[in-house]
Motif scaffolding. Structure first.
Motif, PDB file in Angstrom:
ATOM      1  N   ASP A 214       0.757  -1.161  -0.119  1.00 17.92           N
ATOM      2  CA  ASP A 214       0.189  -0.201   0.055  1.00 17.92           C
ATOM      3  C   ASP A 214       0.889   1.268   0.194  1.00 17.92           C
ATOM      4  OD1 ASP A 214      -1.118  -0.132   3.562  1.00 17.92           O
ATOM      5  OD2 ASP A 214       0.795  -0.127   2.637  1.00 17.92           O
ATOM      6  N   ARG A 215       2.001   1.093  -0.143  1.00 19.50           N
ATOM      7  CA  ARG A 215       3.072   2.257  -0.361  1.00 19.50           C
ATOM      8  C   ARG A 215       2.932   2.962  -1.635  1.00 19.50           C
ATOM      9  NH1 ARG A 215       7.801   1.665  -0.910  1.00 19.50           N
ATOM     10  NH2 ARG A 215       8.123  -0.435  -1.660  1.00 19.50           N
ATOM     11  N   PHE A 216       2.099   2.209  -2.541  1.00 20.02           N
ATOM     12  CA  PHE A 216       1.909   2.386  -3.932  1.00 20.02           C
ATOM     13  C   PHE A 216       0.444   3.028  -4.073  1.00 20.02           C
ATOM     14  CE2 PHE A 216       6.021   1.393  -5.863  1.00 20.02           C
ATOM     15  CZ  PHE A 216       6.577   0.374  -5.167  1.00 20.02           C
ATOM     16  N   ALA A 217       0.099   4.210  -4.564  1.00 15.18           N
ATOM     17  CA  ALA A 217      -0.917   4.615  -4.706  1.00 15.18           C
ATOM     18  C   ALA A 217      -1.229   5.610  -5.645  1.00 15.18           C
ATOM     19  CB  ALA A 217      -1.592   5.540  -3.280  1.00 15.18           C
ATOM     20  N   GLY A 218      -2.379   5.314  -6.456  1.00 16.98           N
ATOM     21  CA  GLY A 218      -2.810   5.883  -7.832  1.00 16.98           C
ATOM     22  C   GLY A 218      -3.940   7.027  -7.527  1.00 16.98           C
ATOM     23  N   SER A 219      -3.823   8.144  -8.290  1.00 18.95           N
ATOM     24  CA  SER A 219      -4.960   8.998  -8.150  1.00 18.95           C
ATOM     25  C   SER A 219      -5.116   9.905  -9.458  1.00 18.95           C
ATOM     26  CB  SER A 219      -4.769  10.040  -7.072  1.00 18.95           C
ATOM     27  OG  SER A 219      -3.308  10.914  -7.510  1.00 18.95           O
TER      28      SER A 219
END
Lengths: 121, 110
Positions: free
Chosen positions: B62-67
């Motif tokens: 969950d260190r990787f996040a998209g938006s």
């Protein structure tokens, strides 16, 4: 676990054709799509096209229309991409990937190891 | 179809956050929710990190996040680690069942 294993490297002369194949395992091949992506040396990713294994529908990137054909065989869980009239700038690593049954929605979650195609006279 | 625009490079120190942008248009990234991000470690095949703008496949930290905001999508890597040093590519569905990639961003961990 799901995986796709691709065929070995190819060396071709300009004007020739190449077929790259991949064999899927560990998942229901018929309920998927296969997307082909290529990467020229030192360059980024480029979408080549997609095939629905379910109904064999295809969608090719405009720049490859007329030169590429993608097929899938559920009896052998194998997909194949043929690229014709090769040019030196087709030299690249070609990747086979598991994708959705809907074209171009980019959920490529299983990647093959890549197949190097070299086009040189 | 025009490629999506990414910065060629980004960097950060271990533990910091780095954000990579990906700019498209109203014909692709701004119009559809099929935006994905891929990580490519040196000499390896790419790996799916994010799909449908902000969803993570199982196994992706969950260190990787998209938006996304408008025609620009972003990937944020938090708590940067040495093993995050890689090339990152965005992709998007585009009109008429096409797919476009960004040019890639090389992330360096300082």
């Amino acid at each position: 676990q799901a995986q796709v294993v691709q065929s070995g490297p190819e060396v071709k002369k300009p004007g020739a054709s190449v077929k790259v194949s991949c064999k899927a395992s560990g998942y229901t091949f018929g309920n998927s799509g296969i997307t082909w992506v290529r990467q020229a040396p030192g360059q980024g990713l480029e979408w080549v096209g997609w095939i629905s294994v379910y109904n064999r529908n295809t969608k090719y990137a405009d720049k490859f229309q007329g030169r590429v054909t993608m097929t899938a065989d559920t009896s052998t869980s194998t997909a194949e991409m043929e690229l014709r009239n090769l040019r030196p700038d087709d030299t690249a690593v070609y990747y086979c990937t598991r994708d959705r049954m809907v074209a171009a929605t980019s959920k490529m979650d299983v990647w093959g190891q890549g197949t190097t195609v070299t086009v040189s006279s | 179809q025009s490629a999506l625009t990414q910065p060629p490079s980004a960097s950060g120190s271990p533990g910091q956050s780095v954000t990579i942008s990906c700019t498209g248009s109203s014909s692709d990234l701004g119009a559809y929710n099929f935006v994905s991000w891929y990580q490519q470690l040196p000499g390896k095949a790419p790996r799916l990190l994010i799909y449908e703008v902000n969803k993570r496949p199982s196994g992706v930290p969950d260190r990787f996040a998209g938006s996304r905001s408008g025609n620009t999508a972003s990937l944020t890597v938090s708590g940067l680690q040495a093993e995050d040093e890689a090339d990152y590519y965005c992709s998007s569905y585009a009109d008429s069942n096409n797919l476009v990639f960004g040019g890639g961003t090389r992330v360096t961990v300082l």
